[in-house]
Scaffold this motif. Sequence first.
Motif, mmCIF file in Angstrom:
data_model
loop_
_atom_site.group_PDB
_atom_site.id
_atom_site.type_symbol
_atom_site.label_atom_id
_atom_site.label_comp_id
_atom_site.label_asym_id
_atom_site.label_seq_id
_atom_site.Cartn_x
_atom_site.Cartn_y
_atom_site.Cartn_z
ATOM 1 N N ARG A 1 -8.783 10.937 -1.707
ATOM 2 C CA ARG A 1 -8.767 9.469 -1.687
ATOM 3 C C ARG A 1 -9.788 8.975 -0.657
ATOM 4 N NH1 ARG A 1 -4.022 6.797 -3.298
ATOM 5 N NH2 ARG A 1 -2.932 8.019 -4.900
ATOM 6 N N SER A 2 -10.284 7.768 -0.851
ATOM 7 C CA SER A 2 -11.219 7.204 0.121
ATOM 8 C C SER A 2 -10.458 6.896 1.415
ATOM 9 C CB SER A 2 -11.843 5.926 -0.419
ATOM 10 O OG SER A 2 -10.892 4.874 -0.437
ATOM 11 N N PRO A 3 -11.128 6.990 2.577
ATOM 12 C CA PRO A 3 -10.472 6.627 3.839
ATOM 13 C C PRO A 3 -9.917 5.202 3.807
ATOM 14 C CG PRO A 3 -12.526 7.761 4.269
ATOM 15 C CD PRO A 3 -12.483 7.511 2.797
ATOM 16 N N TYR A 4 -10.619 4.321 3.124
ATOM 17 C CA TYR A 4 -10.198 2.921 2.963
ATOM 18 C C TYR A 4 -8.815 2.857 2.326
ATOM 19 C CZ TYR A 4 -10.981 -1.949 1.286
ATOM 20 O OH TYR A 4 -10.911 -3.294 1.028
ATOM 21 N N ASN A 5 -8.651 3.584 1.229
ATOM 22 C CA ASN A 5 -7.387 3.606 0.513
ATOM 23 C C ASN A 5 -6.302 4.323 1.320
ATOM 24 O OD1 ASN A 5 -5.546 5.188 -1.691
ATOM 25 N ND2 ASN A 5 -6.139 3.167 -2.443
ATOM 26 N N ALA A 6 -6.695 5.421 1.973
ATOM 27 C CA ALA A 6 -5.733 6.189 2.780
ATOM 28 C C ALA A 6 -5.176 5.336 3.917
ATOM 29 C CB ALA A 6 -6.404 7.444 3.332
ATOM 30 N N ALA A 7 -6.055 4.563 4.584
ATOM 31 C CA ALA A 7 -5.600 3.696 5.673
ATOM 32 C C ALA A 7 -4.652 2.616 5.160
ATOM 33 C CB ALA A 7 -6.800 3.058 6.369
ATOM 34 N N TYR A 8 -4.953 2.087 3.982
ATOM 35 C CA TYR A 8 -4.093 1.056 3.387
ATOM 36 C C TYR A 8 -2.679 1.594 3.191
ATOM 37 C CZ TYR A 8 -2.090 -1.947 -0.235
ATOM 38 O OH TYR A 8 -1.260 -2.764 -0.964
ATOM 39 N N TRP A 9 -2.569 2.800 2.630
ATOM 40 C CA TRP A 9 -1.237 3.370 2.418
ATOM 41 C C TRP A 9 -0.597 3.806 3.744
ATOM 42 C CZ3 TRP A 9 1.330 2.012 -1.494
ATOM 43 C CH2 TRP A 9 0.696 1.715 -2.699
ATOM 44 N N GLY A 10 -1.422 4.092 4.738
ATOM 45 C CA GLY A 10 -0.884 4.324 6.074
ATOM 46 C C GLY A 10 -0.223 3.067 6.620
ATOM 47 N N ILE A 11 -0.852 1.906 6.389
ATOM 48 C CA ILE A 11 -0.286 0.624 6.814
ATOM 49 C C ILE A 11 1.029 0.352 6.092
ATOM 50 C CG2 ILE A 11 -0.636 -1.882 6.704
ATOM 51 C CD1 ILE A 11 -3.667 -1.276 7.095
ATOM 52 N N VAL A 12 1.001 0.519 4.781
ATOM 53 C CA VAL A 12 2.208 0.261 3.980
ATOM 54 C C VAL A 12 3.348 1.179 4.415
ATOM 55 C CG1 VAL A 12 3.195 0.371 1.659
ATOM 56 C CG2 VAL A 12 0.902 -0.596 2.001
ATOM 57 N N SER A 13 3.045 2.474 4.582
ATOM 58 C CA SER A 13 4.099 3.428 4.952
ATOM 59 C C SER A 13 4.642 3.147 6.351
ATOM 60 C CB SER A 13 3.586 4.866 4.858
ATOM 61 O OG SER A 13 2.509 5.086 5.749
ATOM 62 N N THR A 14 3.783 2.687 7.263
ATOM 63 C CA THR A 14 4.254 2.345 8.618
ATOM 64 C C THR A 14 5.257 1.198 8.569
ATOM 65 O OG1 THR A 14 2.152 3.044 9.595
ATOM 66 C CG2 THR A 14 3.555 1.626 10.931
ATOM 67 N N ILE A 15 4.916 0.154 7.821
ATOM 68 C CA ILE A 15 5.811 -1.007 7.728
ATOM 69 C C ILE A 15 7.148 -0.613 7.099
ATOM 70 C CG2 ILE A 15 6.115 -3.280 6.652
ATOM 71 C CD1 ILE A 15 3.059 -3.621 6.877
ATOM 72 N N VAL A 16 7.096 0.208 6.044
ATOM 73 C CA VAL A 16 8.331 0.630 5.363
ATOM 74 C C VAL A 16 9.157 1.533 6.259
ATOM 75 C CG1 VAL A 16 9.247 1.942 3.418
ATOM 76 C CG2 VAL A 16 7.336 0.354 3.061
ATOM 77 N N LEU A 17 8.522 2.554 6.842
ATOM 78 C CA LEU A 17 9.256 3.535 7.656
ATOM 79 C C LEU A 17 9.807 2.920 8.933
ATOM 80 C CD1 LEU A 17 6.801 6.522 7.148
ATOM 81 C CD2 LEU A 17 9.194 6.484 6.430
ATOM 82 N N ALA A 18 9.101 1.908 9.459
ATOM 83 C CA ALA A 18 9.575 1.277 10.701
ATOM 84 C C ALA A 18 10.944 0.628 10.524
ATOM 85 C CB ALA A 18 8.558 0.237 11.170
#
Length: 631
Positions: A364-381
């Motif tokens: 995956r592109s780093p751009y896309n990977a960072a986006y899902w990192g953001i989403v997963s952080t908000i959900v997991l928090a």
Amino acid sequence: MAVEVSGQRALTGVHNHILRAVALVVIFYHLYTVQFGQPQVLMFRSLHVAMYTALAFLAYGTWKSATQTRIPWYDYGLAILAFAPAVLMIIDYERISTRYPYVEPLTTVDWVVGLIAMLLAAEACRRALGLTLTLMLAFFVGHAMLGPYFPGVLNQPAIGLERLIDHTFMTTAGLYGSLTGLSATYVLMFVLFGAILDCAQGGKFFMNVSALLAGRLKGGSGKVAVFASGMFGSISGSAVANVYATGSFTIPLMIRTGFKPRFAAAIEAIASSSGQLVPPIMGSAAFLIADFTGVPYIDVVKAAVIPAFLYLFAVYMMVHFEAAKYAIPAMGDGIIAEAKRDFVKYVHLGIPLVVIVYLLIEGRSPYNAAYWGIVSTIVLAQIFPATRMTLKGVLDAFETGGRIIIPIAMSLFVAAMIISTIELTGLGLRFTALLLSVTNGELYITLALVMLSCIVLGMGLPTAAAYIIVAIFAAPALIKLGISPLSAHLFVFYYAIVSAITPPIAVAAYAAGSIAGDKNLQAVGFTAMRLGVAVYLVPFIFIATPALLLEGTWPQVVQASITATIGIIALAAAAQGYIAAPANALIRVLLAACAVLLLMGGNFTDLIGLALFIAIFAYQRLRPKAEPATA
């Protein structure tokens, strides 16, 4: 409660609400483009520039010394005017995208709006970062237009203002070039990810992991600072931000456990600066290096692994020998027990990092990977009460991220204009030739001059901006001398990082010194420089031994890593005057010689250096033990 970012206006009332609303709109727009796709390149990048230029006029006063709680009317006007170039690109896109640059003349509107875009970006950068980059842009623009009046190698035919505006504003080679594209995608997403992870208490996750790894070791508080700052710095992308995030805890703890305040501040500054070299995120710098070199992002990350380890290991050994010399104990059992309890509360915040690495490995592109990192952080928090964020908390994190990005974005916009101007004049090629003529093509003299230029130009600038400016001129010279493009750019980038701890403008050291309560900030900077002696040499080591950048066979990589590690230990021991026991002047000289032999990268010198190191260590171990020094 208003979000505050260092250096920006402390707004109140309706002015704060307006800035918050604009910042949130900017972030939601960019998140939308990741999920649903970007518009055409010129539209997307021009709107990104407009948004962040407008944010800069709202967030920063005309002068940094001015403390303002409101936004004056003229800054609202400049913020609105910043959207004029984007409006032109959108409504007249078909003509602009199909015209022949430099052939079809500019319209009056093109002239006016192009000048507005360039001048507003330069002024916004001056407000956010100071004069350095803006003056550099003014010099290169002046040189382009007044070339016949410059002496010697700088003399050249003049480039007209119309051609300059055409190249810089009407194409994707200038203000709307690849650097702006990186700002709008990779850099923005990863800085936003770091801001959200921090707001979700990600800093406590890194601190607890570090405490469990190093807290029980001698001088544990200092070693925890090294680990925590390295890990958090990879996410934050800013040495100063990292100092305030981790140093507010680690510096007082180091002082309480026996480290001198100045030493504690210096160690935190060096360790915090390291984060931008630490994979997998490298504070977003890996994307810039990949863009300049054409090397895939994942290969840049791989190449940075051993240099990042050597950097952090050098700082770690300085802490270790300081702790041994002054008998500084491990962290208390109570702190370790608390870290164990808290680890369970925050461990899930490590999962977003795993998500990002997994997606990168999957292609995956780093751009896309960072986006899902953001989403997963908000959900997991939301899983545990300790990290749970309300809707307001999420919006605060978005606003913080949006505002932190402003100076980084402005530096990239101005750097993009500088690069486009240099492309027009060809000055970069002439500078390379001039540099090589001055050094007579001698590799290590050239490396030393490049190192000095990186450090000087990097003082007070964001690492990304310092790296870009020097990379234009210096990296090509190193490549001409036979160094691989990736090695050359990592060399330049490394010293752009080190500029944050180098006086007279050692911004990371000054931030750490203020936390430690040391009023002599210059002394903190020089202490950081002394303790970072091994750090300063690491780039020369990986240039001499390309295997440290994984350029070689695995046996070569393993051998180079082992000898470099031992060489770092010897150099740290020489600097600290301690290895197994206090070292006298002769032993310190021998340790320094040992380090040089081990770091030269040859089989014969490795064997001699290793034998000398073993002999010195055995001698020191057998000496009668003296009482520990008093800190």
